[in-house]
Motif scaffolding. Structure first.
Motif, PDB file in Angstrom:
ATOM      1  N   ALA B 327       0.837  -1.216   0.000  1.00  0.00           N
ATOM      2  CA  ALA B 327       0.000   0.000   0.000  1.00  0.00           C
ATOM      3  C   ALA B 327       0.862   1.252   0.000  1.00  0.00           C
ATOM      4  O   ALA B 327       0.608   2.189   0.757  1.00  0.00           O
ATOM      5  CB  ALA B 327      -0.944  -0.016   1.209  1.00  0.00           C
ATOM      6  N   TYR B 331      -3.892   4.419  -5.048  1.00  0.00           N
ATOM      7  CA  TYR B 331      -4.369   3.456  -6.038  1.00  0.00           C
ATOM      8  C   TYR B 331      -5.398   4.070  -6.964  1.00  0.00           C
ATOM      9  O   TYR B 331      -5.909   3.403  -7.846  1.00  0.00           O
ATOM     10  CB  TYR B 331      -4.964   2.231  -5.323  1.00  0.00           C
ATOM     11  N   ASN B 377      -7.010   2.983   2.469  1.00  0.00           N
ATOM     12  CA  ASN B 377      -7.030   1.644   1.864  1.00  0.00           C
ATOM     13  C   ASN B 377      -8.049   0.747   2.545  1.00  0.00           C
ATOM     14  O   ASN B 377      -8.170   0.770   3.772  1.00  0.00           O
ATOM     15  CB  ASN B 377      -5.676   0.947   2.011  1.00  0.00           C
ATOM     16  N   LEU B 379      -8.263  -3.213   2.138  1.00  0.00           N
ATOM     17  CA  LEU B 379      -7.651  -4.363   1.471  1.00  0.00           C
ATOM     18  C   LEU B 379      -8.352  -5.632   1.948  1.00  0.00           C
ATOM     19  O   LEU B 379      -8.288  -5.993   3.123  1.00  0.00           O
ATOM     20  CB  LEU B 379      -6.161  -4.406   1.811  1.00  0.00           C
ATOM     21  N   GLU B 389      -7.140  -4.490  -3.145  1.00  0.00           N
ATOM     22  CA  GLU B 389      -7.539  -3.130  -2.783  1.00  0.00           C
ATOM     23  C   GLU B 389      -8.930  -2.826  -3.318  1.00  0.00           C
ATOM     24  O   GLU B 389      -9.164  -2.936  -4.525  1.00  0.00           O
ATOM     25  CB  GLU B 389      -6.530  -2.131  -3.366  1.00  0.00           C
ATOM     26  N   GLY B 391     -10.740   0.012  -1.715  1.00  0.00           N
ATOM     27  CA  GLY B 391     -11.133   1.231  -1.003  1.00  0.00           C
ATOM     28  C   GLY B 391     -12.043   2.123  -1.819  1.00  0.00           C
ATOM     29  O   GLY B 391     -13.043   2.651  -1.310  1.00  0.00           O
ATOM     30  N   GLY B 397     -12.472   5.355   0.149  1.00  0.00           N
ATOM     31  CA  GLY B 397     -11.160   5.841  -0.281  1.00  0.00           C
ATOM     32  C   GLY B 397     -11.028   7.346  -0.171  1.00  0.00           C
ATOM     33  O   GLY B 397     -10.542   8.015  -1.086  1.00  0.00           O
TER      34      GLY B 397
END
Lengths: 443, 534
Positions: B327, B331, B377, B379, B389, B391, B397
């Motif tokens: 992480a 992302y 995150n 996960l 992932e 999120g 997120g």
């Protein structure tokens, strides 16, 4: 040219004599200026350690520009010093000049110049670094100006800032000004073949090498990154009779019989970024310790620090040029593939190609520059890592230290012998260009 | 790539064996969250400048005995905010801000703990300045108890806490982690101040013992890492400020001076920007894995070796890369600068029987080399032990400069909700509205006498051959703590067996219970289903 620099000893004596002859206020200015320089450099070493983009090459670059900045401020007020303008690549015209006949205070000018340079070069440091810069700037600004007329303060500050801004403008297009993602490229294609570097870290960011284009940066005193190019490393081979295999086996076998002293040497020179002032910062620290111990005058300090910074910065550019030219696999990779799958180096293997050893190249350059400044067989104690719990080490000379820094990488399991020995030679070659710079008039 | 392969293979082999029983479909059920900050009544902002760049915690606990989790949000330079949970079961999240006595300023972290074992949660407020213990009076009223309990709050920049009940003690032991000397301006590096161990002295605290060397702790956790029955104190330290330091683990044994695990013991030198600790037995081997948050990288530590005699050395391998939980950068969006991670917590968000990982993210301030827009995150653990992932897809997120956080079932519907404290911006609250989450149970162990919440015990849930275990702890995360229901996902199982291993090591009887219910587990009794009154 080397001879010109060798006049430094005579210059120092002259300066000391002049200082002795000057009134008390002038001596105080000298002391104020020394304090300004030393304090900012001390902070710089902390900022290097605590600014995430400051890998060793990046640190060396800032040392060079800060060194030139301080030197030019001092040189413009001292006839015995010779400006570097015209001697360094791209540093030719436009250097601000002092107003003829006007009074300047060296400490105030130096304070303004260093503050300006550091605020820019470390503009990306974290909130604690920013707070420290502001706190130090405020304190030094006040202390540097004690007893100085307001108009002189204003003029000196403006001049110091102008010099720093000129140097910063010069630095902006050298190829190293922008460091993104802590120096790890967003895209990079690994070269195929077992001889080439592959990632050695489990950190996601480090699956590509650090600063692959650094070798094409504009250099300072050497013509370009290829100027002290090295021959290829021993030919890659998996044959047990080959030199390459034997060098890898040496790393492995040394690790298996490592003495406490060898491990101490490996850790003393490990100089990991973010955890120490980095390898170039280690040499800067050594130099600062010596200058403080000698109670060196300002002209001597700025001269030595500028030359050291230039030598270190050129060393990293030259080293990086060859690192990515040869792109050699690290010992940990080779040994795990061909000798012992479970082997681990005791040091963190840096995330870039092996040959030559960066610490060796820059240590060779530093030793050569400092030998030129302080002489052969200059013995010293190195207290750089004392606060981190590593005891001081004593060296008989700068080359004694550089040789130990070099071999530390073999003890640490991160370099083969060739990268160390040829790295030191490369540093010597690069430093010759620095040592040829004229920074002091021949008496 | 040999090195990488050789490093990963053992970890992957381990995953293959430990999760084989659960190896079904690799696809994970992505939970669905909706943010209800605006309608929930939550409005506290973690304010303040340099001295509040770390911290920003939330305490989640039930102070009015209605089973719903109330919360206290750190306010930094502004007063902390207490919120009573007014949610209805399965409904929208609603909180009512009310005066509780906890509204102190300069609060950076907050942890609930029943210090006097009276069955009512007390709180420890970590502050920039004097730390304060607050005695719970019931009905969500609190009063300062430093003097009454002999608690020396000191004067430091306190940033971490962990608590345990040592053998034979009638009072908890509280470890407090302290940061740098906040009065150092020009050269603060290397100025880490002492951490403190507040031990029991009867029904009061003894003067704190300095845990030297101290290296600027940002998270602490008492955890029984080797299942010895005596938890050790893990300390995650911020390498930004220490010199000569590293990650630490202390032996804290009753009646003895604390001592550090050393290289000779097997403890490995690790230096990170340590900010948060989360523990969970991810591979069902009885020993916890530990997730350590940092900058540009995060660590997931698993014991390097579990010998046949079951007495491991404290040597951990980093399996974060192998499991896909480094992480280390955002992302979403086009910002690929490295991330800054703070609170971490393992919980089974989608109830599939595998612990998932939430990580709160946010720039320290406005550091240009790190992602400014840095999403939290989520996960989700896959059947093979790797993580995915989600999120953004799940709706959590946020890029609002996260710090502390807590995952709890705020509306008691069997779906875990989320609160995140943000720097300079209001805390955020999300309700889990997943429609395809699997079955679950929630357990609240309790015992009479000392240590009512069984801190240091374990809850085990057995499904077939697999036993899910979680340790009952106070500490870890980032400046945030919880007391309350312990949640377990059950996947498709309609029933479960669970038991409590009490802090003194006694294992309770296995309790066979239907899924999708809350169970109060009083020591020595049968599990009792608990149902909320609203």
């Amino acid at each position: 040219m080397r001879t010109a620099y060798r006049t430094v000893a005579a210059g120092v004596l002259l300066a000391l004599a002049l200082m002795a002859a000057q009134p008390a206020a002038a001596q105080t200015a000298e002391a104020r200026a020394q304090n300004v320089l030393h304090t900012w450099y001390r902070l710089t070493l902390e900022l290097v350690r605590h600014t995430p983009t400051y890998s060793p090459p990046v640190a060396s670059r800032s040392f060079a520009y800060l060194g030139v900045t301080a030197f030019e401020v001092a040189a413009s007020g001292r006839p015995e010093l010779v400006s570097l303008a015209g001697q360094l690549n791209g540093f030719d015209t436009g250097l601000p000049e002092r107003e003829a006949g006007a009074a300047y205070d060296e400490a105030v000018a130096l304070q303004a110049a260093m503050a300006t340079g550091i605020k820019t070069l470390f503009g990306n440091t974290g909130p604690t670094g920013q707070r420290a810069i502001e706190a130090i700037a405020a304190k030094l600004q006040a202390s540097a100006a004690v007893g100085v007329d307001a108009d002189v303060v204003a003029r000196s500050e403006a001049y110091g800032r102008a010099v720093a801004e000129h140097v910063l403008a010069w630095s902006a297009d050298d190829g190293g000004a922008v460091v993104e993602n802590m120096g790890f490229p967003f895209k990079y294609e690994l070269k195929p073949g077992p001889e080439h570097w592959v990632p050695t870290s489990l950190i996601g960011q480090q699956q590509v090498p650090l600063l692959p284009a650094w070798g094409s940066n504009r250099t300072f005193a050497i013509p370009n990154g290829a100027s002290c190019g090295l021959p290829p490393p021993p030919a890659y081979s998996e044959d047990e009779g080959s030199r390459f295999y034997k060098e890898a086996l040496e790393v492995y076998e040394v690790s298996k019989t490592l003495t406490p002293e060898q491990e101490a040497i490996a850790r003393f020179w490990s100089d990991d970024p973010m955890l120490t002032p980095t390898p170039p910062g280690h040499w800067l620290s050594i130099t600062m310790q010596i200058l403080e111990q000698q109670e060196a005058p300002l002209d001597r300090r700025v001269e030595v620090l500028a030359r050291l910074g230039i030598g270190l910065a050129d060393a990293f550019i030259g080293c990086w040029y060859d690192k990515f030219k040869y792109d050699l696999v690290r010992p940990v990779t080779y040994i795990q593939r061909h000798i012992d799958p479970k082997w681990q180096a005791i040091l963190i293997t840096p995330p870039f190609p092996e040959y030559p050893s960066g610490h060796s190249t820059q240590s060779g350059a530093a030793a050569e520059v400092l030998t030129d400044a302080f002489g052969e067989n200059f013995a010293f104690d190195d207290l750089t890592h004392q606060e981190d719990g590593l005891p001081p080490r004593r060296f008989a000379s700068f080359w004694d230290a550089a040789d130990e820094a070099g071999i530390s990488r073999l003890y640490g399991g991160i370099h083969y012998r060739a990268a160390i020995e040829l790295g030191l030679e490369q540093g010597k070659c690069i430093a010759a260009y620095t040592n040829a710079l004229v920074t002091r008039r021949v008496q | 790539m040999t090195l990488l392969r050789q490093t990963l293979l053992p970890a992957l082999a381990l995953l293959a064996t430990t999760t084989a029983a659960n190896a079904q479909d690799m696809a994970v059920a992505i939970p669905e969250f909706i943010e209800e900050t605006a309608t929930s009544g939550i409005s506290t902002v973690y304010e303040g400048e340099w001295e509040f760049m770390v911290g920003g915690g939330v305490a989640v606990f039930d102070c009015d005995s209605d089973g719903y989790a109330d919360m206290l949000l750190s306010g930094g330079s502004s007063p902390a905010g207490f919120y009573r949970n007014a949610s209805e079961r399965g409904g929208a999240l609603r909180f009512e801000k009310q005066q509780s006595g906890l509204e102190l300023d300069n609060v950076a972290g907050t942890y609930p703990l029943d210090i006097d074992s009276d069955g009512t949660a007390d709180l420890v407020l970590l502050r920039v300045g004097e730390n304060v213990v607050m005695r719970g009076l019931g009905e969500c009223r609190f009063e300062r108890a430093n003097e009454a309990w002999g608690f020396d709050g000191g004067d430091a920049w306190s940033t971490a806490l962990a608590a345990t009940f040592e053998d034979g003690a009638s009072w908890p032991t509280i470890a407090v982690g302290n940061y740098i000397d906040r009065r150092e301006e020009g050269f603060p590096w290397g100025s880490c101040t002492d951490n403190w161990l507040h031990r029991s002295a009867g029904s009061t605290f003894a003067p704190p013992v300095a845990l030297t060397p101290s290296y600027c702790a940002l998270s602490m956790l008492f955890t029984d890492w080797n299942r010895s029955g005596t938890p050790s104190l893990r300390v995650s330290n911020d390498r930004e400020y220490y010199k000569g330091g590293g990650e630490q683990m202390w032996r804290v044994e009753a009646g003895r001076e604390p001592s550090l695990y050393s290289k000779e013991d097997g403890w490995r030198h690790l230096r990170i920007w340590g900010m948060g600790i989360a523990g969970y037995d991810l591979n069902f081997d009885g020993y916890q894995e530990y997730f350590l948050t940092s900058m540009a990288d995060n660590k997931l530590q698993s014991l390097a070796e579990v010998p046949a005699d079951g007495v491991p050395r404290p040597a951990y391998a980093d399996v974060a890369y192998a499991r896909g939980v480094t992480a280390h950068r955002p992302y979403i969006g086009d910002n690929v600068k490295p991330s800054t991670a703070w609170h971490a917590q393992f919980e089974d968000i989608n109830n599939d029987g595998l612990a998932d990982l939430f990580v709160a993210k946010g720039n320290v301030a406005e550091m240009p080399d790190f992602a400014i827009e840095d999403p939290n995150n989520l996960l989700l653990q896959r059947a093979d032990g790797s993580f995915e992932e989600v999120g953004h897809e799940a709706g959590v997120g946020s890029t609002a400069i996260g710090r502390g956080a807590a995952i709890a079932d705020f509306n008691l519907d069997g779906l875990l909700d989320l609160v995140v404290v943000n720097r300079w911006r209001p805390a955020q609250l999300w309700r889990n509205v997943s429609t395809d989450a699997a079955n679950w149970i929630a357990v609240r162990p309790g015992q009479t006498g000392i240590n009512r919440d069984a801190i240091g015990g374990w809850v085990e849930v057995r499904r077939g051959e697999q036993i899910m275990r979680r340790e009952i702890t106070v500490g870890g995360g980032h400046a945030s703590g919880q007391l309350g229901w312990l949640h377990f996902g059950l996947g498709s199982s309609e029933a479960a067996e669970f038991r409590v291993v009490w802090p003194d090591g006694e294992a309770g009887d296995w309790q066979s219970v239907p899924a999708n219910a809350f169970y109060a587990m009083e020591r020595g009794k049968q599990a009792r289903e608990w149902r909320p009154e609203r």
